[in-house]
Design a protein around this motif. Structure first.
Motif, PDB file in Angstrom:
ATOM      1  N   THR A 154      -5.225   3.398  -6.299  1.00 48.21           N
ATOM      2  CA  THR A 154      -6.360   4.396  -5.464  1.00 48.21           C
ATOM      3  C   THR A 154      -6.388   5.311  -6.675  1.00 48.21           C
ATOM      4  N   GLY A 155      -6.918   6.265  -6.009  1.00 43.17           N
ATOM      5  CA  GLY A 155      -7.296   7.774  -6.510  1.00 43.17           C
ATOM      6  C   GLY A 155      -8.768   8.026  -6.796  1.00 43.17           C
ATOM      7  N   ILE A 156      -9.607   7.381  -6.979  1.00 32.85           N
ATOM      8  CA  ILE A 156     -10.637   7.138  -6.997  1.00 32.85           C
ATOM      9  C   ILE A 156     -11.774   8.335  -6.753  1.00 32.85           C
ATOM     10  N   ARG A 157     -10.889   7.987  -5.052  1.00 32.98           N
ATOM     11  CA  ARG A 157     -12.050   8.873  -4.644  1.00 32.98           C
ATOM     12  C   ARG A 157     -11.305  10.519  -3.907  1.00 32.98           C
ATOM     13  N   ALA A 158      -9.965  10.967  -4.005  1.00 32.75           N
ATOM     14  CA  ALA A 158      -9.316  10.947  -3.680  1.00 32.75           C
ATOM     15  C   ALA A 158      -8.947  12.014  -4.190  1.00 32.75           C
ATOM     16  N   PHE A 159     -10.457  13.016  -3.431  1.00 30.37           N
ATOM     17  CA  PHE A 159     -10.509  14.466  -4.132  1.00 30.37           C
ATOM     18  C   PHE A 159      -9.346  15.388  -3.475  1.00 30.37           C
ATOM     19  N   ALA A 160      -9.254  15.568  -2.214  1.00 29.47           N
ATOM     20  CA  ALA A 160      -8.566  16.627  -1.619  1.00 29.47           C
ATOM     21  C   ALA A 160      -7.097  15.987  -2.298  1.00 29.47           C
ATOM     22  N   ALA A 161      -6.318  15.141  -2.247  1.00 33.13           N
ATOM     23  CA  ALA A 161      -5.068  15.072  -3.128  1.00 33.13           C
ATOM     24  C   ALA A 161      -5.120  15.330  -4.285  1.00 33.13           C
ATOM     25  N   ALA A 162      -5.780  15.645  -5.155  1.00 32.32           N
ATOM     26  CA  ALA A 162      -6.105  15.960  -6.962  1.00 32.32           C
ATOM     27  C   ALA A 162      -6.186  17.741  -6.632  1.00 32.32           C
ATOM     28  N   GLU A 163      -6.870  17.622  -5.808  1.00 34.28           N
ATOM     29  CA  GLU A 163      -6.735  19.688  -5.321  1.00 34.28           C
ATOM     30  C   GLU A 163      -5.286  20.235  -5.102  1.00 34.28           C
ATOM     31  N   GLU A 164      -4.502  19.720  -3.886  1.00 33.15           N
ATOM     32  CA  GLU A 164      -2.952  19.153  -3.980  1.00 33.15           C
ATOM     33  C   GLU A 164      -1.856  19.407  -4.475  1.00 33.15           C
ATOM     34  N   ALA A 165      -2.295  18.065  -5.236  1.00 32.68           N
ATOM     35  CA  ALA A 165      -0.985  18.357  -6.325  1.00 32.68           C
ATOM     36  C   ALA A 165      -1.254  19.882  -7.960  1.00 32.68           C
ATOM     37  N   LYS A 166      -2.397  19.774  -7.743  1.00 32.92           N
ATOM     38  CA  LYS A 166      -2.753  20.681  -8.917  1.00 32.92           C
ATOM     39  C   LYS A 166      -2.810  22.348  -8.389  1.00 32.92           C
ATOM     40  N   ALA A 167      -2.656  22.202  -6.786  1.00 33.31           N
ATOM     41  CA  ALA A 167      -2.039  23.455  -5.434  1.00 33.31           C
ATOM     42  C   ALA A 167      -0.908  23.917  -6.273  1.00 33.31           C
ATOM     43  N   LEU A 168       0.156  22.597  -5.821  1.00 34.05           N
ATOM     44  CA  LEU A 168       1.709  22.363  -5.802  1.00 34.05           C
ATOM     45  C   LEU A 168       2.978  22.090  -7.483  1.00 34.05           C
ATOM     46  N   GLY A 169       1.034  22.011  -8.713  1.00 36.95           N
ATOM     47  CA  GLY A 169       1.978  22.844  -9.716  1.00 36.95           C
ATOM     48  C   GLY A 169       2.500  20.729 -10.661  1.00 36.95           C
ATOM     49  N   MET A 170       1.674  19.810  -9.802  1.00 37.75           N
ATOM     50  CA  MET A 170       1.726  18.651 -10.421  1.00 37.75           C
ATOM     51  C   MET A 170       0.841  18.032 -11.599  1.00 37.75           C
ATOM     52  N   ASP A 171       0.433  17.646 -12.275  1.00 36.77           N
ATOM     53  CA  ASP A 171      -0.842  16.586 -13.127  1.00 36.77           C
ATOM     54  C   ASP A 171      -0.788  15.619 -12.810  1.00 36.77           C
ATOM     55  N   LEU A 172      -1.861  15.069 -12.199  1.00 36.18           N
ATOM     56  CA  LEU A 172      -2.155  13.542 -11.870  1.00 36.18           C
ATOM     57  C   LEU A 172      -3.176  13.090 -12.780  1.00 36.18           C
ATOM     58  N   ILE A 173      -2.601  11.648 -12.715  1.00 37.69           N
ATOM     59  CA  ILE A 173      -3.492  10.824 -13.458  1.00 37.69           C
ATOM     60  C   ILE A 173      -3.796   9.429 -12.454  1.00 37.69           C
ATOM     61  N   VAL A 174      -4.955   9.662 -12.723  1.00 39.06           N
ATOM     62  CA  VAL A 174      -5.585   8.321 -12.071  1.00 39.06           C
ATOM     63  C   VAL A 174      -6.081   6.374 -12.248  1.00 39.06           C
ATOM     64  N   THR A 175      -4.909   5.967 -11.728  1.00 38.44           N
ATOM     65  CA  THR A 175      -5.615   4.933 -12.481  1.00 38.44           C
ATOM     66  C   THR A 175      -6.254   3.925 -10.683  1.00 38.44           C
ATOM     67  N   ASP A 176      -7.810   3.209 -11.274  1.00 33.72           N
ATOM     68  CA  ASP A 176      -7.684   3.075 -10.461  1.00 33.72           C
ATOM     69  C   ASP A 176      -8.975   2.076 -10.663  1.00 33.72           C
ATOM     70  N   HIS A 177      -9.684   0.599  -9.704  1.00 36.21           N
ATOM     71  CA  HIS A 177     -10.633  -0.145  -9.752  1.00 36.21           C
ATOM     72  C   HIS A 177     -11.696   0.002  -9.110  1.00 36.21           C
ATOM     73  N   HIS A 178     -11.167   0.924  -7.543  1.00 36.78           N
ATOM     74  CA  HIS A 178     -12.910   1.180  -6.907  1.00 36.78           C
ATOM     75  C   HIS A 178     -13.535   1.309  -7.532  1.00 36.78           C
ATOM     76  N   LEU A 179     -14.629   1.304  -6.649  1.00 40.11           N
ATOM     77  CA  LEU A 179     -16.051   2.549  -7.407  1.00 40.11           C
ATOM     78  C   LEU A 179     -15.701   4.053  -6.275  1.00 40.11           C
ATOM     79  N   PRO A 180     -16.354   4.530  -7.590  1.00 41.30           N
ATOM     80  CA  PRO A 180     -16.113   6.343  -8.138  1.00 41.30           C
ATOM     81  C   PRO A 180     -17.659   6.544  -6.438  1.00 41.30           C
ATOM     82  N   ASP A 181     -17.238   7.760  -6.071  1.00 40.17           N
ATOM     83  CA  ASP A 181     -18.490   8.359  -5.773  1.00 40.17           C
ATOM     84  C   ASP A 181     -19.552   8.836  -6.604  1.00 40.17           C
ATOM     85  N   GLY A 182     -20.562   7.786  -6.376  1.00 38.67           N
ATOM     86  CA  GLY A 182     -21.938   8.151  -6.968  1.00 38.67           C
ATOM     87  C   GLY A 182     -22.393   9.503  -7.109  1.00 38.67           C
TER      88      GLY A 182
END
Length: 606
Positions: A154-182
């Protein structure tokens, strides 16, 4: 459930360069039809054929070729050395739960014994949370001290969650296989591991989510080795052990069983013989899979995977992670029995919904005849969200059309879709999502997936709009050629070709699945040497022989997608009828009556 009439497909035989076929016959000593199958699947030289038949650990691709891998490994190493708590954010299906187990195990393995890593995981609840990372969960993680979040499947289209993680002071690594938003690209993260993303040099693009997580785990474990002896021990010890779960996920997630996926599936299935981990052993036993031999891909797909998925469909998928991590045999037995009960509950829920679906399909047939060019869209607020994907698959099987199945809850529609070859369902959803005028709003609140499977949610009052836009999009694309494709047979054989030696060669072509489908053979001008035998009024058994010969073979027709008794009546089949048959070759399952039999795919009067 009855079968919608979508027209009888034409038959064809896949072409293969005869020179290449003969070269393989000479080099391998295999039957001509086996060589023909290989060449038609782009395996045209002896070296490639040997790799196909005998994949090894050396055929696994270097994980460091994946874009972002070096950065991801360095960040996880830093977290382990600094004793930073790590959260693995998973998903509730086979792919997501096994990925969680693999990555948690690998990170804990690379930590020093004196300072073990703190690795927690969160597997979302399908009903309460839905697919993808939620801000509330991220907030709780940050409050507990987590400084690194790793998503799996999961996570390849998690734009809002990525922003939230950054705002909370956490780093994020995404591992996924679903198609990205082109259009948008990928979320902002320390690293995004997905071979399907733009500019990723990893040569194989069709890994499942657990396989992407496995690549990260492999890279971490390799980086932790210091000597050649340690690397050899890793290669022949822990990596094969990991491949058990990766193989299960690869088969369950219906990714193409070709290239590296074939290597993973083949090696992983071999390792599943006599498993030691208590949870896996108990699960295979309750699924009635013998542990004195490797399971087949069919057994994994239809016995193991449904029980694993049942937790996420009907209850809490975190039980699966615990099952595959526990070393307590009693706990493993308890969890396995729970999964088995949930699977029974899932089957009952599915059966009830299928009865209601048949009523809707009958109404559509009465209204629209052969469904015109529609993607079939069905909905009912009583249907359980956990079985929507299964229901959509059943509709596709019965109708030959793409299908979307929805349920409603609190003013929101939740849907799953499955498609047919030639109709890219995620492209369809992407196209109809966009507003067609300034007064319109986007159709979905969230959606994602790939060519053959999608999921989404939207306000319930947009259901008719979904139908209108899908009809408009599908009409010019869902042609008769797409909806009734020719039946491609892999080779034409005589009954005398169907020997045990031929079948042994055929089994070497396993595992079968998408991208390496089970071969379909064609034999012409066979005579029915006995009346049609009906099995439980739904299935049929034919006794067939070549004219002038005394040997015969049984052909079984299972009415999953074809009403075989009705076909026999329509064709007026009786003793002496001459038929052409398309079939898969099977070994008889009753040890008291060994030998081979045919599984009917199609049947015509000769």
């Amino acid at each position: 459930m009855s079968t919608a009439h979508v027209g009888l497909p034409a038959w064809s035989t896949r072409s293969a360069d005869e020179t290449a076929v003969q070269n393989l016959v000479d080099a391998l000593g295999c039957p001509h039809a086996i060589a023909q199958i290989l060449v038609s699947r782009s395996i045209s030289n002896p070296a490639a054929a040997q790799t196909f038949f005998n994949p090894t650990l050396d055929d696994l691709i270097d994980p460091m070729l994946m874009l972002g891998m070096e950065t991801a490994v360095a960040r996880i190493q830093h977290a382990v050395r600094s004793s930073q708590p790590i959260l693995i954010y998973g998903d509730y299906d086979v792919d997501g739960t096994t990925a969680t187990v693999l990555l948690k195990t690998a990170i804990e393995r690379i930590a020093p014994k004196e300072t073990p890593a703190t690795v927690t995981y969160h597997v979302p609840h399908r009903i309460r949370e839905g697919y993808g990372m939620q801000n509330g969960v991220l907030g709780q993680a940050a409050a507990s001290g987590v400084r690194l979040v790793i998503s799996v499947d999961t996570g390849i289209r998690a734009f809002a969650a990525a922003e939230e993680a950054k705002a909370l002071g956490m780093d994020l690594i995404v591992t996924d296989h679903h198609l990205p938003d082109g259009a948008i690209g990928v979320p902002e993260a320390v690293a995004v591991l997905n071979p399907a993303q733009e500019n990723c040099p990893y040569p194989f693009k069709h890994l499942c989510g657990a396989a992407v997580a496995f690549k990260l785990a492999h890279a971490l474990l390799l980086a932790a080795t210091e000597t050649e002896e340690q690397r050899t021990k890793l290669k022949h010890g822990l990596i094969p052990s990991f491949l058990k779960l990766v193989a299960i996920a690869t088969i369950a997630d219906s990714v193409p069983l070709e290239g590296e996926n074939r290597v993973i599936a083949t090696l992983g299935l071999r390792e599943l013989r006599n498993p030691v981990q208590p949870g896996l052993r108990a699960l295979m036993q309750v699924a009635q899979i013998p542990i004195n031999r490797p399971p087949t891909a069919t057994e994994v797909g239809f016995r193991l995977a449904p029980r694993i998925n049942a937790a996420g469909r009907m209850d809490i998928a975190g039980d699966v992670v615990e099952l595959f991590l526990t070393k307590d045999a009693a706990r493993a037995t308890h969890l396995t029995e729970k999964l088995n009960r949930l699977n029974d509950e899932r089957r009952a829920t599915e059966a009830k919904a299928l009865d209601a679906i048949e009523i809707q399909l009958t109404a559509l047939r009465d209204t629209l005849g052969d469904y015109l060019a529609e993607c079939i869209i069905l909905d009912d607020p009583e249907w359980h969200r956990g079985v929507l994907g299964i229901l959509a698959s059943r509709v596709v099987d019965r109708t030959g059309r793409p299908a979307i199945v929805m349920t409603h809850e609190d003013g929101h529609a939740h849907g799953s879709g499955r498609s047919i070859a030639g109709f890219h369902l995620l492209d369809a959803l992407s196209a109809i999502h966009e507003p067609v005028s300034e007064s319109d709003t986007p159709l979905f609140t969230r959606f994602g997936g790939h060519a053959h499977a999608v999921g989404f949610s939207m306000p319930s009052d947009r259901t008719n709009l979904l139908r209108e836009r899908m009809q408009r999009y599908g009409a010019p694309r869902l042609t008769a050629e797409i909806m009734t494709p020719p039946l491609e047979c892999d080779a034409e054989l005589l009954l005398s070709d169907l020997t045990q030696s031929f079948y042994d060669w055929l089994t070497r072509c396993e595992p079968f699945g998408i991208g390496n489908r089970e071969p379909i053979f064609l034999t012409r001008a066979l005579t029915l040497c006995a009346p049609v035998r009906f099995i439980k009024e739904r299935h049929i058994c034919l006794q067939l022989q070549r004219s002038g010969q005394t040997t015969h073979i049984s052909a079984l027709g299972w009415s999953r997608t074809t009403d075989w008794p009705a076909r026999c009546v329509e064709m007026a089949l009786d003793t002496g009828s001459l038929v052409d048959v398309a079939y898969r070759l099977k070994a008889k399952t009753n040890p008291q009556f060994p030998g081979l039999e045919l599984e009917l795919v199609d049947l015509r009067l000769a």
